[in-house]
Design a protein around this motif. Structure first.
Motif, short mmCIF file in Angstrom:
data_model
loop_
_atom_site.label_atom_id
_atom_site.label_comp_id
_atom_site.label_asym_id
_atom_site.label_seq_id
_atom_site.Cartn_x
_atom_site.Cartn_y
_atom_site.Cartn_z
N ALA A 29 0.82 -1.21 0.00
CA ALA A 29 0.00 0.00 0.00
C ALA A 29 0.86 1.26 0.00
O ALA A 29 0.48 2.27 -0.61
CB ALA A 29 -0.93 -0.01 1.21
N ARG A 30 2.00 1.20 0.65
CA ARG A 30 2.89 2.37 0.66
C ARG A 30 3.39 2.67 -0.75
O ARG A 30 3.42 3.82 -1.19
CB ARG A 30 4.07 2.11 1.61
N MET A 31 3.77 1.64 -1.49
CA MET A 31 4.25 1.85 -2.85
C MET A 31 3.13 2.32 -3.76
O MET A 31 3.35 3.16 -4.66
CB MET A 31 4.88 0.55 -3.39
N GLU A 32 1.92 1.84 -3.54
CA GLU A 32 0.79 2.31 -4.33
C GLU A 32 0.55 3.80 -4.09
O GLU A 32 0.25 4.55 -5.02
CB GLU A 32 -0.46 1.51 -3.98
N ARG A 33 0.69 4.22 -2.84
CA ARG A 33 0.53 5.65 -2.55
C ARG A 33 1.63 6.47 -3.22
O ARG A 33 1.38 7.57 -3.74
CB ARG A 33 0.56 5.87 -1.04
N ILE A 34 2.84 5.94 -3.23
CA ILE A 34 3.95 6.63 -3.90
C ILE A 34 3.63 6.80 -5.39
O ILE A 34 3.84 7.87 -5.96
CB ILE A 34 5.26 5.84 -3.68
N ARG A 35 3.13 5.75 -6.02
CA ARG A 35 2.83 5.83 -7.45
C ARG A 35 1.75 6.85 -7.76
O ARG A 35 1.69 7.40 -8.86
CB ARG A 35 2.41 4.45 -7.96
N ARG A 36 0.87 7.14 -6.79
CA ARG A 36 -0.18 8.14 -7.01
C ARG A 36 0.31 9.57 -6.79
O ARG A 36 -0.41 10.52 -7.11
CB ARG A 36 -1.36 7.86 -6.06
N SER A 37 1.51 9.73 -6.25
CA SER A 37 2.02 11.08 -5.99
C SER A 37 2.25 11.84 -7.30
O SER A 37 2.81 11.29 -8.25
CB SER A 37 3.35 11.01 -5.23
N PRO A 38 1.85 13.10 -7.36
CA PRO A 38 2.13 13.90 -8.57
C PRO A 38 3.61 14.16 -8.78
O PRO A 38 4.01 14.59 -9.87
CB PRO A 38 1.37 15.21 -8.31
N HIS A 39 4.42 13.88 -7.77
CA HIS A 39 5.87 14.11 -7.87
C HIS A 39 6.63 12.84 -8.24
O HIS A 39 7.86 12.88 -8.37
CB HIS A 39 6.39 14.68 -6.55
N PHE A 40 5.90 11.74 -8.43
CA PHE A 40 6.50 10.46 -8.81
C PHE A 40 6.20 10.24 -10.28
O PHE A 40 5.07 9.97 -10.68
CB PHE A 40 5.91 9.33 -7.95
N VAL A 41 7.21 10.39 -11.12
CA VAL A 41 7.04 10.37 -12.57
C VAL A 41 8.07 9.42 -13.18
O VAL A 41 9.25 9.45 -12.80
CB VAL A 41 7.20 11.79 -13.17
N ASP A 42 7.62 8.60 -14.11
CA ASP A 42 8.52 7.67 -14.80
C ASP A 42 9.29 6.78 -13.83
O ASP A 42 10.49 6.50 -14.02
CB ASP A 42 9.49 8.43 -15.71
N GLY A 43 8.63 6.36 -12.76
CA GLY A 43 9.21 5.40 -11.85
C GLY A 43 10.09 5.93 -10.75
O GLY A 43 10.72 5.14 -10.03
N SER A 44 10.14 7.26 -10.57
CA SER A 44 10.96 7.80 -9.49
C SER A 44 10.46 9.18 -9.09
O SER A 44 9.78 9.86 -9.87
CB SER A 44 12.43 7.89 -9.90
N PHE A 45 10.79 9.61 -7.87
CA PHE A 45 10.45 10.96 -7.44
C PHE A 45 11.30 11.97 -8.22
O PHE A 45 12.48 11.72 -8.52
CB PHE A 45 10.69 11.13 -5.94
N GLN A 46 10.71 13.10 -8.53
CA GLN A 46 11.36 14.13 -9.33
C GLN A 46 11.54 15.41 -8.52
O GLN A 46 10.71 15.74 -7.66
CB GLN A 46 10.52 14.45 -10.58
N ASN A 47 12.61 16.14 -8.81
CA ASN A 47 12.84 17.41 -8.16
C ASN A 47 11.91 18.50 -8.71
O ASN A 47 11.46 18.41 -9.86
CB ASN A 47 14.30 17.83 -8.33
N PRO A 48 11.66 19.55 -7.91
CA PRO A 48 10.81 20.65 -8.42
C PRO A 48 11.47 21.40 -9.56
O PRO A 48 10.80 21.99 -10.40
CB PRO A 48 10.63 21.54 -7.19
#
Length: 401
Positions: A29-48
């Motif tokens: 469930a934690r990984m599913e929440r990560i995948r729903r983040s608008p800052h998680f793109v193309d398989g990884s978190f992205q900088n602003p």
């Protein structure tokens, strides 16, 4: 090992070698929440704002700078760092103003704000490393044993690098009643180390948790994450805005400079005090750590463009993590503060102070440091020296700074 071990997938084999200090990967469930983040793109978190997270330049040139005997000597204090022996008496009486800060070294700060006690990035370990025998070692002792610190309402973690998230420290705090406020994904490490899920407040950028009478908001930062060579960028990094009924404070965590500081200040400031990363910078990684000049600029952005509140420099003095001289971050920050007419606090590690009271301003590091060249202060008529250009290419370093 048995005859079937060679058939196991590589990922399974790597996980079997991942001892407790490396933490745990987000899953379920934690990984599913990560995948729903608008800052998680193309398989990884992205900088602003785009950033190189791997060091740039020539490995050979960097090695010459970093490992040369004379250069190594200038990156450590020439003597004993004057640690203030924090006692229960120092912290027993509540702050007169309602806000008191105690810098414990590096990025660890105890903030007493409007009746609550918040501990940022606590690292009481001797090395910021997964190994007890290798990695950057403390340049001064902790000012107070963790068990003698007294009750803490909230522990706030900025990201999962070893100099900000320390296994023995977290395990000790897991046995208390404190709540942990962490960026999205970091909770996987803490659960592996014994923190109950019910005491976690795991936040994406711009999400807020309320604990007691204070609000804790995870705000953007320009950095990266990871506790191993196989870094998937599945845990978020953050700065933090903390607001009580009467006071507001900000902790930068690790970050490169980016225009988003102005937005954070407009939304959550102005701040009575900021704790700003001003050390471990280098031209080899200019996007993920700030120089003191950039740290001052970030503080002013957070305050609406004008000097306001008090800036407490953090992320310097405790661990040797970059090629610059040990005392350079403090001297450069002092000069930047004088130029901007911005009040600064320079406490010894463990020395409590109230931003509304008398500030510790003595340059206590000078007796422990040779004279510095101060390239940031050019002679009259000359331009300030900028970062030396790095050669093209990536350094092959496991540099989780």
């Amino acid at each position: 090992m048995n005859g079937a071990d060679h058939l196991l997938p590589l990922r399974t084999k790597l996980r079997s070698l991942r001892t407790a200090p490396f933490g745990a990967d987000p899953a379920g469930a934690r990984m599913e929440r990560i995948r729903r983040s608008p800052h998680f793109v193309d398989g990884s978190f992205q900088n602003p704002v785009g950033a190189r997270t791997r060091p740039s330049g020539s490995t050979v040139e960097f090695a010459k700078i970093y490992f040369q005997k004379e250069q190594r000597a200038r990156r450590t204090p020439d003597g004993t760092v004057p640690v203030h022996p924090t006692t229960l008496a120092d912290l027993a009486a509540p702050p007169v103003s309602g806000l008191r800060l105690t810098w414990m070294g590096h990025s660890s700060v105890l903030a007493e704000i409007d009746g609550s006690r918040v501990l940022f990035d606590p690292v009481w370990g001797q090395r910021c490393s997964p190994f007890p025998f290798a990695g950057p070692k403390r340049l001064h002792p902790t000012p107070v044993p963790l068990a003698a610190l007294g009750p803490v309402d909230v522990v706030v973690i900025s990201h999962d690098h070893y100099d900000h998230l320390d296994l023995p420290t977290i395990r000790a705090l897991a046995g208390t009643d404190t709540v942990f406020a962490v960026p999205l994904g970091v909770g996987a490490h803490l659960e592996r180390w014994g923190v109950p899920a019910g005491r976690l407040r795991e936040l994406d950028w711009n999400e807020t948790a309320t604990v007691g009478g204070i609000r804790l908001t995870a705000t953007p930062a320009r950095h990266f994450c990871g506790r191993g060579l196989r870094n998937q960028q599945h845990t978020l990094w953050a700065s933090w805005a903390v607001a009580g009924p009467e006071h507001r404070i900000y902790h930068s965590g690790d970050t490169g400079y980016f225009p988003g500081f102005r937005d954070i200040g407009a939304e959550h400031g102005p701040f009575d005090a900021t704790m700003i990363q001003i050390g471990a910078y280098s031209e080899y990684w200019p996007d993920i750590h700030m120089t003191p000049a950039e740290g001052m600029r970030a503080h002013l952005d957070l305050q609406g463009g004008s000097p306001h509140g008090v800036l407490l420099p953090i992320h310097w003095g405790t661990f040797n993590l970059a090629p610059h001289a040990w005392a350079e971050p403090a001297e450069w920050t002092k000069d930047a503060g004088d130029e901007a007419d911005q009040p600064l606090a320079f406490p010894r590690p463990g020395e409590p102070f109230e931003p509304a009271g008398i500030l510790p301003v003595e340059p206590w590091w000078r007796p422990l440091s040779p004279a510095l060249a101060r390239p940031w202060r050019p002679a009259e008529g000359q331009a300030a020296a900028g970062p030396a250009p790095a050669a093209r290419g990536d350094l092959d370093l496991a540099g989780e700074r």
